[in-house]
Design an enzyme around this catalytic site. Structure first.
Site, PDB file in Angstrom:
ATOM      1  N   CYS A   2       0.843  -1.197   0.000  1.00 25.45           N
ATOM      2  CA  CYS A   2       0.000   0.000   0.000  1.00 25.45           C
ATOM      3  C   CYS A   2       0.874   1.242   0.000  1.00 25.45           C
ATOM      4  CB  CYS A   2      -0.900  -0.001   1.232  1.00 25.45           C
ATOM      5  SG  CYS A   2      -1.896  -1.502   1.401  1.00 25.45           S
ATOM      6  N   ARG A  27       1.555   1.336  -5.948  1.00 27.98           N
ATOM      7  CA  ARG A  27       1.716   0.445  -4.796  1.00 27.98           C
ATOM      8  C   ARG A  27       0.419  -0.279  -4.432  1.00 27.98           C
ATOM      9  NH1 ARG A  27       6.482   1.719  -2.070  1.00 27.98           N
ATOM     10  NH2 ARG A  27       5.744   0.542  -0.281  1.00 27.98           N
ATOM     11  N   TRP A  73      -3.683  -1.971  -1.413  1.00 23.77           N
ATOM     12  CA  TRP A  73      -3.601  -3.281  -2.054  1.00 23.77           C
ATOM     13  C   TRP A  73      -4.077  -4.275  -1.001  1.00 23.77           C
ATOM     14  CZ3 TRP A  73      -0.984  -7.946  -1.283  1.00 23.77           C
ATOM     15  CH2 TRP A  73      -0.994  -8.837  -2.377  1.00 23.77           C
ATOM     16  N   ASN A  99       0.629   0.573   6.008  1.00 24.56           N
ATOM     17  CA  ASN A  99       1.149  -0.293   4.950  1.00 24.56           C
ATOM     18  C   ASN A  99       1.890  -1.434   5.610  1.00 24.56           C
ATOM     19  OD1 ASN A  99       2.300  -1.455   2.641  1.00 24.56           O
ATOM     20  ND2 ASN A  99       4.071  -0.093   2.731  1.00 24.56           N
ATOM     21  N   GLY A 100       1.432  -2.671   5.372  1.00 23.93           N
ATOM     22  CA  GLY A 100       2.088  -3.834   5.953  1.00 23.93           C
ATOM     23  C   GLY A 100       1.068  -4.878   6.364  1.00 23.93           C
ATOM     24  N   GLU A 478      10.689 -14.733 -18.188  1.00 21.78           N
ATOM     25  CA  GLU A 478      10.286 -13.346 -18.018  1.00 21.78           C
ATOM     26  C   GLU A 478       9.203 -12.957 -19.018  1.00 21.78           C
ATOM     27  OE1 GLU A 478      10.049  -9.328 -16.846  1.00 21.78           O
ATOM     28  OE2 GLU A 478      10.499 -11.233 -15.853  1.00 21.78           O
ATOM     29  N   LYS A 482       5.459 -11.446 -18.108  1.00 22.77           N
ATOM     30  CA  LYS A 482       4.934 -10.179 -18.625  1.00 22.77           C
ATOM     31  C   LYS A 482       3.570 -10.370 -19.273  1.00 22.77           C
ATOM     32  CE  LYS A 482       7.632  -7.477 -17.078  1.00 22.77           C
ATOM     33  NZ  LYS A 482       7.597  -8.460 -16.024  1.00 22.77           N
ATOM     34  N   GLU A 485       0.827 -11.264 -16.563  1.00 25.90           N
ATOM     35  CA  GLU A 485       0.472 -10.308 -15.517  1.00 25.90           C
ATOM     36  C   GLU A 485      -0.287  -9.100 -16.038  1.00 25.90           C
ATOM     37  OE1 GLU A 485       3.801  -8.686 -13.332  1.00 25.90           O
ATOM     38  OE2 GLU A 485       5.000  -8.408 -15.122  1.00 25.90           O
ATOM     39  N   HIS A 501       8.233 -34.172 -22.459  1.00 24.13           N
ATOM     40  CA  HIS A 501       8.169 -34.870 -21.175  1.00 24.13           C
ATOM     41  C   HIS A 501       6.885 -34.551 -20.417  1.00 24.13           C
ATOM     42  CE1 HIS A 501      12.166 -36.459 -21.639  1.00 24.13           C
ATOM     43  NE2 HIS A 501      12.649 -35.242 -21.883  1.00 24.13           N
ATOM     44  N   LYS A 596       3.194  -2.661  -7.336  1.00 24.01           N
ATOM     45  CA  LYS A 596       4.581  -2.547  -7.795  1.00 24.01           C
ATOM     46  C   LYS A 596       5.582  -3.002  -6.737  1.00 24.01           C
ATOM     47  CE  LYS A 596       7.860  -1.155 -10.609  1.00 24.01           C
ATOM     48  NZ  LYS A 596       8.109  -1.902 -11.844  1.00 24.01           N
TER      49      LYS A 596
END
Length: 601
Positions: A2, A27, A73, A99-100, A478, A482, A485, A501, A596
Site C-alpha cells: 500500500c 503500490r 492493495w 502499509n504492511g 520473463e 509479462k 500479468e 516430457h 509494484k
C-alpha cells in the site's frame, strides 16, 4: 504494497494528499481514502477504485492543517469502502493509515477488543481500536497509547496516526515497511516513497525499523520505542519530478520500454566514467574473490534476471552461482558453501521477501550485495555492498527497464570480477552494451509490426506458451510473466526440450507458442520442437536473432554477443505483452490484483 502519505502544517493538505496518492498508486489501487482536520473541522473521505474516484468526492475547500492518506492493495478483506483506509477508532478520536501486515491481529482482537464493534475486516482497524483501548483504559496520552500498542504488535508496518485531541501533531512508526519523513518550510510530511512528495521537498529523513516519529509543522522528533531520541542528518532525494510523468506517452510501461537504450548507455557512463574499462569498488571485488560460491536471491522479474546473471558470472568469472527464491529462502535455508556471498536483486530495495532473506544472511554473518534501483533503500542500507541500476523511476507495475538494467549491471559486475581474477575476456563489455542499446532501438522501431500481430493473434486465446533453450529459456520465463500479468492470458515458459516430457499434452488447436531462438548451438533443436507443436495444432511463431533467423520467422532480432542476447530478445516480448493488453482494452500500468513494490511477505 500500500501507499501512505501524510502532511502537517501550512499548505493545501487535501491537494498534497491526493497528489501524493496519485504518485503512490503503483503500490496499490483497489481503494483509497484521506482523513484531514484542523482544530475545528474534520474531513473523512474513502472510495473503492482508483484515486480519480476518490478525488471526485473530496472537499478541497475544507480548512485543514493535518491529514493522512492511503491507497490500498488488499491483504485483509476485499476491496470495499469499509475496508479502505484510513480507519477510525470507535469514538472517532484516532485515525490511522497502515502499509504492511499485522501477524498477530487476531490475538490482539481476542485479548483486548472483544467488546468493540468492528466496521471492517482489516488488521489495521484492530491497531487503531487497540490504541484507543489503551488511551481510555489506562488513561494514556495518544502518543503513549500508540507506543503501548506498538510494543504488542508483530509484523510489518508503516503507520501514520492522527489524534484529534492533539491536532497539531502527526505520529508515525515503522517496521519492515518503507517510510520517509519529508522536511518542508512550515510543514512536514510522511510518505512511503519520496516520489509522493518530491514536488514539495527534496529533503528527507530516513526512518529505521522500530522508530517512532513525532511531527509538528516546524519540528520532527525521531526516537526509539524506549524513548531515546535519535539525531539523524537529512538526505537529498535524487529524483527528477519530470521523470515521474508520462509526458506524451499513453502509459508508463511503453515509456519505460522505450527508455531501455538510454538506460544501457547511462550504465556505461556510470560504471566506466573516463576510464577504459568498467570499475566497481575494490572492497566488493575482494569480497567476491574471497567467496567460493555466490547466491542470487530474488523474486519475480528480478529472479528471472538472476538466471541470466548466473550465466554471465559463471561464464566470464568462473564463479559458481545459485539462484534462489527469496520467499522460500528465509524459511528453509539450503546448505551453503563454506564462504558464500549473497546477491540481492530488487528494483525497489524494499521487497519484503528479499529483506527477510537478508535479515537471515546478516544474522549468519555472511557478506552481501544489493543490486537495486533505489539509493538508500532498506536492502541497500542493510547489505554489505550496493550497486545501483541507474534506471530512473519505474512506475508501471510490470517491470521492464529494471529487468534489463539488472542484467546489464550483473554483466558489468561479471566483467569487473573476471578482470580482477585475471580471466581472459574476448570482448569489450562497454562496446557490447552499446551494441545492445542500438539493437534495442532497432526493435523499438518495429512496434507497428508487433502491434498488428498481437491484434491479429492474441485477442482471443486463453492460454499461451513461450519456449526456448539455454538463455532463451531464461528470457521465456520473463516473457511469460509479462504476458500473464498484464493481459491475464495464462502463459507458461518451458525449456523447449522438456515439451515432450509432459507439457506437450496441453497443446490444442490454435494454442499460441512463441519460440525464442538466439543460440546457434541449439537453434536446430528448438526448431524441431516448434514443428512438434505445429503438428499438434499450435499456432507457433519464431522470434530469432539475425544469426540464426530463417525467412519465415515472425520477428528477427539484431545480433548481439551471445551472453547479452537476453537484453535484446526480451524487448520483443515486452512489446508483445504491452500491445496485447492494449488491444484487449486493459489497464496496462495497473493490472488487477498486483502492486509494484511488494512489501508484504
Amino acid at each position: 504494497m500500500c501507499g501512505v502519505v501524510g502532511m502537517i502544517g501550512a499548505g493545501k493538505v487535501q491537494e498534497t494528499l491526493i497528489t501524493g496518492l496519485e504518485k503512490l498508486e503503483y503500490r496499490g489501487y483497489d481503494s483509497a481514502g484521506i482523513f484531514v482536520r484542523n482544530n475545528e473541522t474534520v474531513g473523512f473521505f474513502k472510495e473503492v477504485g482508483r484515486i480519480a474516484q476518490l478525488k471526485e468526492i473530496v472537499d478541497f475547500d475544507l480548512p485543514a492543517t493535518v491529514g493522512i492518506g492511503h491507497t490500498r492493495w488488499a491483504t485483509h478483506g476485499p476491496a470495499t469502502q469499509y475496508n479502505a483506509h484510513p480507519h477510525l477508532s470507535a469514538s472517532g478520536r484516532f485515525a490511522l493509515v497502515h502499509n504492511g501486515v499485522i501477524e498477530n491481529f487476531a490475538d490482539l482482537k481476542a485479548n483486548y477488543l472483544q467488546d468493540v464493534d468492528f466496521k471492517s475486516d482489516t488488521d489495521t482497524e484492530v491497531v487503531v481500536q487497540l490504541i484507543e483501548h489503551f488511551a481510555l483504559k489506562d488513561g494514556l496520552s495518544g502518543k503513549e497509547a500508540f507506543k503501548k500498542a506498538l510494543s504488542l504488535i508483530h509484523g510489518s508496518y508503516a503507520f501514520g496516526l492522527i489524534d484529534s485531541e492533539t491536532p497539531d501533531t502527526l505520529y508515525a512508526a515503522k517496521n519492515k515497511s518503507p517510510l520517509l519523513v519529508g522536511l518542508g518550510q512550515g510543514y512536514n510530511l510522511i510518505a512511503s516513497d519520496a516520489m509522493a512528495t518530491i514536488h514539495l521537498t527534496a529533503d528527507y529523513l530516513e526512518i529505521k525499523d522500530k522508530e517512532f516519529v513525532t511531527l509538528t509543522p516546524s519540528t520532527v522528533t525521531i526516537e526509539t520505542y524506549s524513548g531515546q531520541v535519535v539525531e539523524r542528518a537529512a538526505f537529498k532525494a535524487e529524483l527528477d519530478a519530470a521523470d515521474l510523468e508520462k509526458g506524451a506517452y499513453p502509459y508508463y510501461m511503453i515509456k519505460e520500454i522505450d527508455e531501455q537504450p538510454t538506460v544501457m548507455r547511462r550504465l556505461i557512463q556510470e560504471y566506466q566514467g573516463d576510464k577504459d574499462h568498467f570499475h566497481v569498488s575494490e572492497d566488493l571485488l575482494a569480497a567476491l574473490t574471497e567467496a567460493d560460491r555466490l547466491y542470487v536471491v530474488a523474486c519475480g522479474t528480478s529472479y528471472h534476471a538472476g538466471w541470466v546473471g548466473k550465466n554471465l558470472i559463471e561464464k566470464m568469472a568462473g564463479k559458481p552461482v545459485d539462484v534462489l527464491l527469496a520467499s522460500e529462502f528465509a524459511y528453509d535455508l539450503p546448505i551453503f558453501s563454506s564462504k558464500p556471498l549473497f546477491i540481492f536483486l530488487t528494483q525497489s530495495g524494499e521487497t519484503a521477501d528479499s529483506r527477510q532473506a537478508l535479515v537471515r544472511v546478516n544474522e549468519l554473518g555472511y557478506p552481501s550485495l544489493t543490486i537495486t534501483n533505489v539509493k538508500g533503500s532498506t536492502l541497500s542500507r542493510e547489505a554489505s555492498h550496493t550497486l545501483l541500476l541507474h534506471a530512473g523511476p519505474e512506475i508501471a507495475v510490470a517491470s521492464t527497464k529494471a529487468y534489463t538494467a539488472q542484467i546489464a549491471v550483473m554483466a558489468i559486475l561479471a566483467d569487473c570480477l573476471a578482470r580482477h581474477l585475471g580471466k581472459e575476456t574476448d570482448f569489450d563489455m562497454a562496446h557490447e552494451l552499446s551494441l545492445v542499446a542500438s539493437a534495442m532501438e532497432s526493435i523499438l522501431a518495429e512496434k507497428d509490426q508487433l502491434e498488428a500481430w498481437c491484434n491479429a493473434n492474441l485477442m482471443e486465446p486463453r492460454n499461451a506458451f513461450y519456449i526456448g533453450r539455454l538463455l532463451d529459456y531464461y528470457v521465456s520465463m520473463e516473457a511469460a510473466l509479462k504476458l500473464k500479468e498484464i493481459t491475464y492470458i495464462q502463459t507458461e515458459a518451458f525449456a523447449a526440450g522438456e515439451l515432450k516430457h509432459g507439457t506437450i499434452a496441453l497443446i490444442e488447436e490454435g494454442t499460441p507458442v512463441l519460440a525464442l531462438i538466439s543460440d546457434p548451438s541449439v537453434a536446430a533443436h528448438t526448431r524441431g520442437n516448434v514443428e512438434e507443436v505445429k503438428a499438434r495444432g499450435a499456432q507457433a511463431v519464431v522470434i530469432a536473432s539475425q544469426e540464426v533467423a530463417k525467412e519465415d520467422d515472425f520477428f528477427v532480432v539484431p545480433n548481439v554477443t551471445k551472453l547479452l542476447s537476453p537484453l535484446a530478445m526480451v524487448v520483443v516480448t515486452q512489446l508483445i505483452a504491452y500491445y496485447t493488453a492494449l488491444g484487449r482494452g486493459l489497464d496496462v500500468d495497473k493490472p488487477r490484483n498486483l502492486a509494484k513494490s511488494v512489501t508484504v511477505e
